[in-house]
Design a protein around this motif. Structure first.
Motif, short mmCIF file in Angstrom:
data_model
loop_
_atom_site.label_atom_id
_atom_site.label_comp_id
_atom_site.label_asym_id
_atom_site.label_seq_id
_atom_site.Cartn_x
_atom_site.Cartn_y
_atom_site.Cartn_z
N ASP A 25 7.04 54.08 105.40
CA ASP A 25 7.84 52.95 105.84
C ASP A 25 9.14 53.47 106.42
O ASP A 25 9.99 54.00 105.71
CB ASP A 25 8.10 52.02 104.65
CG ASP A 25 8.80 50.74 105.05
OD1 ASP A 25 8.97 50.49 106.26
OD2 ASP A 25 9.17 49.97 104.15
N ARG A 46 11.39 51.61 108.08
CA ARG A 46 12.39 50.57 108.24
C ARG A 46 13.63 50.90 107.43
O ARG A 46 13.57 51.60 106.42
CB ARG A 46 11.83 49.22 107.78
CG ARG A 46 10.73 48.70 108.67
CD ARG A 46 10.23 47.38 108.16
NE ARG A 46 9.50 47.65 106.91
CZ ARG A 46 9.14 46.73 106.04
NH1 ARG A 46 9.43 45.47 106.25
NH2 ARG A 46 8.47 47.04 104.96
N GLU A 87 7.03 59.39 103.10
CA GLU A 87 7.40 57.97 103.16
C GLU A 87 6.90 57.41 104.49
O GLU A 87 7.28 57.86 105.55
CB GLU A 87 8.92 57.81 103.04
CG GLU A 87 9.40 56.39 103.05
CD GLU A 87 8.97 55.62 101.81
OE1 GLU A 87 8.70 54.43 101.95
OE2 GLU A 87 8.92 56.20 100.72
#
Length: 188
Positions: free
Chosen positions: A141, A143, A139
């Motif tokens: 990302d 955030r 993954e």
């Protein structure tokens, strides 16, 4: 800038966080040099690794050296010629056996693994730069995941049938003509 020429100069500087022994070993493998010749690169004097290289070659040299843990300097040929001519100490150049060419291009290890630095393909494993490569399927990302807001309640709304006129119909009023029969015109 497309036909810019550069001298590739190495003065023994390492990439931040690199180990000197590892860098020496890497440079020995890249330039196919023995340990004694690699030691001369770290003498404290600037060493011209390649003279009059085009921009693409210079960028590839810099990427390969950075991957190995060594920092090099690209000096434009015109400015660099004056600096090298004014230098009191001669600049030693790495030389192979007498039958070999003056400089050697960095070679890619035979492992078959390739890494990309910028837009330049360089070979090898063990990249020692400030960046790392994520595993396949990881993954990317990082955030914090926030749930989307709830959908609004639309249960009280209805849909019009196809062909139906939307909006409210206004009452049709026939225009009323005023009664003017009681009026007359006089001459003055």
């Amino acid at each position: 800038m497309a036909d810019a020429r550069f001298h590739i100069v190495f003065a023994g500087q390492l990439v931040k966080g690199s180990d000197l022994a590892t860098v020496k070993s890497n440079l020995g493998k890249i330039f196919k040099m023995d340990a004694a010749r690699v030691e001369k690169l770290f003498s404290g004097q600037p060493v011209v690794l390649k003279k009059d290289a085009d921009q693409a070659t210079a960028m590839k040299f810099r990427a390969v050296l950075k991957q190995a843990g060594a920092e090099c300097e690209l000096r434009p040929v015109a400015a660099s010629d004056q600096t090298l001519a004014n230098s009191s100490a001669p600049v030693p150049e790495p030389r192979a056996a007498s039958a070999a060419p003056e400089t050697r291009e960095p070679t890619e290890p035979a492992s078959g693994e390739l890494e990309t630095v910028g837009t330049i393909r360089t070979g090898g494993t063990g990249f020692s730069g400030a960046y790392s490569v994520a595993e396949v399927g990881a993954e990317m990302d990082n955030r914090e995941k926030v749930a989307p807001p709830p959908a609004p309640d639309v249960g009280h709304l209805t849909m019009a049938q196809p062909g139906e006129v939307l909006g409210q119909k206004k009452e049709e009023k026939t225009p009323v003509a005023p009664d003017i029969s009681h009026l007359s015109l006089k001459d003055d």
